[in-house]
Structures are given as C-alpha cells and as structure tokens.
Design a protein around this motif. Structure first.
Motif, PDB file in Angstrom:
ATOM      1  N   LEU A 188       0.847  -1.195   0.000  1.00 56.08           N
ATOM      2  CA  LEU A 188       0.000   0.000   0.000  1.00 56.08           C
ATOM      3  C   LEU A 188       0.880   1.242   0.000  1.00 56.08           C
ATOM      4  O   LEU A 188       1.973   1.247   0.576  1.00 56.08           O
ATOM      5  N   SER A 227       0.126   7.012   1.763  1.00 55.20           N
ATOM      6  CA  SER A 227      -1.144   7.707   2.014  1.00 55.20           C
ATOM      7  C   SER A 227      -2.266   6.722   2.321  1.00 55.20           C
ATOM      8  O   SER A 227      -3.170   7.012   3.110  1.00 55.20           O
ATOM      9  N   GLN A 228      -2.231   5.529   1.712  1.00 53.77           N
ATOM     10  CA  GLN A 228      -3.252   4.518   1.956  1.00 53.77           C
ATOM     11  C   GLN A 228      -3.125   3.886   3.342  1.00 53.77           C
ATOM     12  O   GLN A 228      -4.108   3.401   3.904  1.00 53.77           O
ATOM     13  N   ARG A 229      -1.923   3.893   3.889  1.00 60.56           N
ATOM     14  CA  ARG A 229      -1.692   3.242   5.192  1.00 60.56           C
ATOM     15  C   ARG A 229      -2.236   4.065   6.354  1.00 60.56           C
ATOM     16  O   ARG A 229      -2.640   3.512   7.370  1.00 60.56           O
ATOM     17  N   SER A 252      -5.536   3.563   8.701  1.00 62.71           N
ATOM     18  CA  SER A 252      -6.109   2.307   8.227  1.00 62.71           C
ATOM     19  C   SER A 252      -5.311   1.129   8.768  1.00 62.71           C
ATOM     20  O   SER A 252      -4.086   1.167   8.810  1.00 62.71           O
TER      21      SER A 252
END
Length: 638
Positions: free
Chosen positions: A595, A598-600, A603
């Motif tokens: 990932l 920014s996706q981590r 989340s």
C-alpha cells in the motif's frame, strides 16, 4: 468412389500404425526382461553370500519413519524429483534402496552416496509408496557412523542447506521452493506443515533468518523465502477445501496445554497429528496469544490467524478460552480429569516498567496493554502528541498503531544508537516512511504533569547501553538533558512473565526471571510429566522460535507418554553446507507490492498484498536447489 478409396487408405494406415505400436511394445518388453536377466546374472557374478545380509532390510525398516522402504519397487520417481540426482549423476536413491532390499549392507553403509542427500524433501510426495528418503538417509548415516563403516570426522554429518539450518523450525525451504517452481503448490505446503502449523502467519511476520544465510545472496540478493512461504499458504487458504494434515490412530492419553500462543498451539498441533487428544486452555478471550493481541492487524490480518488456528481445531484440538491457570484450573484438577501430561506456554504478557519519577501519571500506558486493547476493540484514547519509549519491534508496532489510532505526531525515543536498535531494519524503515521520528541515545529521567496527567518527559543522554561484559547496564551523561512534550506516553521496553500461573503448579521451581526448566533440550521441569516452553521459558522471541519450542515439547511429551527415553534420537544438530555459486546469471529479486504511504494512514488494512503466481514462480526459479549437497570429503574407514 473417391470417398470410398480415401477411407480405405485411412483404415490401412491406422492398421499399420497399430501393428507398429504393438511391435514397439513387444521390443520394449523383451529389452526390459533381458535387462532384468542380465542384471541378475551380473549381480550373481559380483556378489557372494558373504556380501548379503538378509536382515539389513528389516533393520532399516524397523526404524520409525522407514517402515515403507521394503515396499519400494524402484520405479524411479524419487530420482526424477531429486535436484541432487539431476545435478550429480553419482547419486541415485533408487539404487540405494535396491541394495538395501538385496541385503548389501556393507556396500550401502560404506558408500559415499548416502551422504549426498540435502534433505530438501523434494521427493517426499513423489514416491507412490510413501518412502521418506530424508529419514532413510539419516538412518543409514547414523548406522554407518555407529558401526564404523566410515570415519566420523571425515565429513559433515547431518548437513543440509544453510536456509534450513538457520530456520528455528528447520523447514525444508529448498524443498518447498522447488515445489513452487514445479507448480506443485499443495505438496510444497505439505512439506512446510510437516514442520510448522503457521506458514501464512510466518509468511507475514517472520524475521526470516533463513534469508540472511541464503547462498543466492552471495551472487545478488537472497531468495524471498518468507514471501514464497506466504504464497503457498495463501493459495491454499483461498481454495474451497484447505489442506488438513492426516493424524495417526487416536491414543488414550490426554494432554493439556496451558496457553494458546504459537508455542502452545504448535505443541497441540504436533501432538494431535500423533493421535493424542489435546485440550488447550487460554486465559484471553481469543486464541493466538501475542499473535492475536500483540501483533497489529496491518501486519497480521485476523482472518488469516483464525483460518490457520481452524486447521489445528480441524485435526481434533480443543481450545477453551477465558480459563485462567492457577485460578480456574490447576495441574492437580486436570490430573483428576484424566490428563497425563502438561505443557505450560503462558508467554510474557506483562510490560516492564521504567521505575522513574512520575511514571504513574495518567496518559502513561504500557505498550503491550495498548496493543491488546486495540486488538480486542476496547475503548482506547490516544493523544495527538505521542512519545514511545523503546527500540525494539514492539516499540515500532506501538508507534505505527498509535499513528493509525489518531495520533498526529509520534516519536520513538530509545537508549540505543540507530545501528544497534533491536527492531528489524525493515520495521524501522516502515516507521520512518510513515513519518515517525526516531530519537536515539536518550533515556527517560522523569515525567512531569499537570492536574495528574503527563505533560512533559525529561530525558538524559545515554552514553553506553552495555558494560564491558556485554550486560545491560546503561550509562548516562546527566548534564545533557532534553525535554519533550507529550499527551500520551507508551512504554515498550520489554516484557515479563505473569508469575501468578505458578499457583496452578504447586512445587514447580521458579526464579525471579520465570520458571526453572530442568533440561532446556527436552523442556522438562522438576514435576514429572510437566513441560514448559515458549517465551515464558526464554524471554520474548519470534513466532517461529515459539513454534520450534512447541515442536520440541511435543516430541518430549510423546516419548514420555510412551515410556521412551525423551533424549533418544535427538542429539544431532544440522550443519550448514555452503555452496559457492559459479557462472550464475543475475536474476532480480521479485518485489512485494505494498500500500502507498497515504493509503496506510488511519487504516489497519494489510500493507503487503502478496506475490502473484507469476512472481512466485519467477522467484522460486532463483533458488539454486542443490544447496546442502555433501559428501565430497568422504573417507571410507580402512
């Protein structure tokens, strides 16, 4: 008329082909019969009655694991699967078995060929009769040394590939990688599960010491062993019917395991395969131990954990959660219920304190408790400015979890210099990538607060962590101080054992560090039939080391319940056989898809997505496959 002639010609050609096939089959059969006759006559010419020992076949077959060798019909499937046979024409396991059946004891035991096996296990599931060649070669080597057929100091006994030696569970790594390269995924998984029950879990969180010893790394980069292990298991878990190991006939003796962490579950797994009725008692509301409450979900998704534990349940293991040893049950009460042996693997779930001024202020939380609360979905309040104290993997996990739980500014402060931190390098890199600041060479002096809640931490410069004897004995320069503001402080400086478990085993010898083990090799305690392993016995370590401890305990318990010597047959250690690659083409290591940064954030979705089938096949082909081949310095005893 034309159509009739064409059909007639086709029928004639078809008839001629059939006659040719029949003739060919007849010639092959005649040749094979002639070969057998000539071979028999040849053996009669070179073998005398003095060379034959009819009892040799039964001597080998009576060793556990070799029972099926007498059923071998020398089909050659093992030779076709063996990477050593395909590389070294001198090694033919089929011929070795053939000579065993004939009773050629001296020729077999004085032959250098029995030392060429690399114990990769590639032949393990190729043999239609189920002969376990790795165990067979171990037996032959042991007898050869015992009966003085060879000079014991002339070769490296029980050698194998460096990756297998480095793995605490001694998985046949070069074997399962060969299975991937051949597209035999289920057989590769079986090979792993002969030695450990958590390939998908360890394929995500293992520290992979095997890769540090990989001979491929001498040429370019080590093979991605950890990710290949995950690929095999994830492939199986995605199928409708998952692989479940076969178990032996059910035995009467019941075994109790205290603690459902990796050590306890591994012991239960191997004992259940042996046919023992096993019940695991766990204090927490969930099974898995620190895998369930100490490792964040972005590293180990809980559905993966549950699936691998389900396999252990599917082979007959019972797991009872919410049961406290020493309070709800004891060794005595379990004995009254018919349990004949006990394995205690309660782990280390207590976070160590600092013993500095102000440590009891509100907002100062122990890292282990923080991870546990997050995992169990408890209500956790985290401040915007968070400081984590500690330099190990737990500290990294705590920091990244805090970042995902609402903290905006997370800093890690530890005694060690950057190069001496206990955390793994890839974990440190992940923390830095996500914006966490690491401040090295500082230790806490005191905490100060306002209205009973922590506000500031005063640090002192650490000049040395260890003394001249290598013992933990930090030294400080108290004139150099640093102050950090914090809304929340998370302590991750080590784990201790909750000694209240000892109340369940009166008479068990304990020390301030934990329980006392009578024999660290067999995991015996001073109480007959009671064994202790996992983190509680040696301190916080990795999951794969806990698996190895559980497997060791299972073997001891099996011997104990059968009235056998629990030290028998366990004395040898694997030796690493190095391989110097020559004329090897560069092959780039496959990269794991992850990932984005920014996706981590915010989340708990798993960071690594795993290898595709194409990636796994390409990576598996990078493995040399013949590491661990030995016998080149073989000497026959005069």
């Amino acid at each position: 008329m034309f159509i009739f002639k064409a059909r007639l010609k086709a029928h004639i050609k078809k008839f001629q082909r059939r006659r040719w096939v029949k003739k060919t089959r007849w010639y092959v059969l005649c040749f094979y019969v002639s070969y057998i006759i000539v071979k028999g006559l040849f053996l009669k010419l070179i073998v005398s009655n003095r060379d034959l020992d009819p009892a040799f076949k039964f001597e080998i077959a009576n060793v556990p694991g070799n029972e099926l060798v007498k059923h071998c019909f020398t089909c050659g499937a093992c030779v076709a699967a063996c990477p050593v046979s395909n590389t070294c024409s001198g090694y033919d396991p089929r011929k070795i078995i053939h000579m065993i059946i004939l009773g050629l004891k001296k020729r077999v035991l004085s032959s250098e060929n029995i030392w060429y096996c690399s114990h990769c296990g590639s032949c393990r599931f190729s043999c239609p009769q189920g002969v376990h060649l790795s165990k067979l070669m171990d037996t032959l080597q042991t007898i050869a040394v015992r009966d003085n057929y060879v000079a014991a100091d002339a070769f490296k006994k029980f050698g194998t590939a460096p990756c297998k030696v480095a793995c605490p569970a001694h998985i046949s790594i070069h074997g399962f990688i060969g299975m991937i390269a051949a597209g035999r995924y289920r057989d590769g998984l079986k090979l792993i599960k002969e030695e450990m029950p958590f390939p998908s879990i360890c394929g995500r969180i293992c520290q992979h010491p095997c890769e540090n010893k990989c001979n491929r790394g001498k040429r370019d980069e080590p093979v991605a062993i950890k990710y290949l292990k995950r690929f095999l298991s994830d492939t199986d878990l995605a199928e409708d019917i998952n692989y479940v190991p076969e178990t032996e006939e059910t035995k009467e003796e019941k075994v109790a395991v205290i603690g459902a962490g990796p050590a306890g579950l591994s012991a239960a797994y191997f004992l259940a395969i042996k046919g023992y009725p096993v019940t695991v008692f766990e204090k927490l509301p969930v099974a898995g131990g620190m895998m369930a409450v100490g490792i964040p979900e972005y590293r180990l998704p809980r559905n993966i954990l549950r699936k691998e534990i389900k396999t252990i349940i599917d082979i007959g293991v019972k797991i009872k959660t919410g049961v406290t040893f020493g309070k709800d049950i004891t060794i005595e009460s379990l004995g009254n219920e018919g349990y004949k042996a006990f394995f205690i693997a309660v782990g280390r779930h207590v976070s160590r304190g600092l013993n500095v001024k102000g440590e009891n202020l509100e907002g100062i939380i122990h890292g282990i408790d923080f991870l546990k609360d997050i995992s169990l979905k408890a209500n956790v309040s985290i401040g915007k400015r968070t400081v984590v104290i500690g330099g190990g993997n737990v500290a990294i996990d705590v920091a990244l979890t805090a970042l995902r739980s609402g903290a905006k500014d997370v800093r890690i402060v530890c005694l060690e210099a950057r190069e001496n931190m206990h955390a793994w390098e890839d974990e440190i890199k992940a923390a830095l990538d996500e914006g966490i600041t690491i401040i090295n060479n500082w230790g806490p002096r005191r905490f100060t607060g306002k209205n009973g809640r922590v506000k500031n931490i005063e640090f002192k410069r650490c000049t040395a962590v260890l003394d001249a004897n290598g013992r933990f004995n930090p030294q400080y320069d108290k004139t150099e101080l640093m102050t950090l503001e914090a809304d929340t402080v998370l302590l991750a400086i080590g784990q201790a054992c909750d000694m209240s478990f000892a109340e369940g085993a009166p008479g068990l010898k304990v020390s301030p560090m934990g329980p006392v083990i009578k024999d660290p090799f067999t995991l015996e305690t001073n109480i007959p039939g009671t064994f202790i392993g996992g983190d509680v016995s040696y301190g916080p370590r990795s999951v794969v080391e806990a698996v190895a401890s559980g497997k060791k305990a299972a073997k001891s318990i099996d011997c104990y319940l059968r009235g056998k010597d629990i030290n028998a047959g366990r004395s040898h250690e694997w030796n690493s056989i190095e391989f110097e690659p020559k004329n090897v083409k560069f092959a780039k290591r496959q990269q794991m898809q992850r990932l984005s940064i920014s996706q981590r954030k915010n989340s708990f979705e798993e960071i690594d997505s795993g290898f595709s089938e194409q990636q796994a096949r390409l990576e598996a082909e990078r493995c040399f496959g013949i590491c661990g081949t030995q016998g080149w310095e073989f000497k026959v005893r005069e």
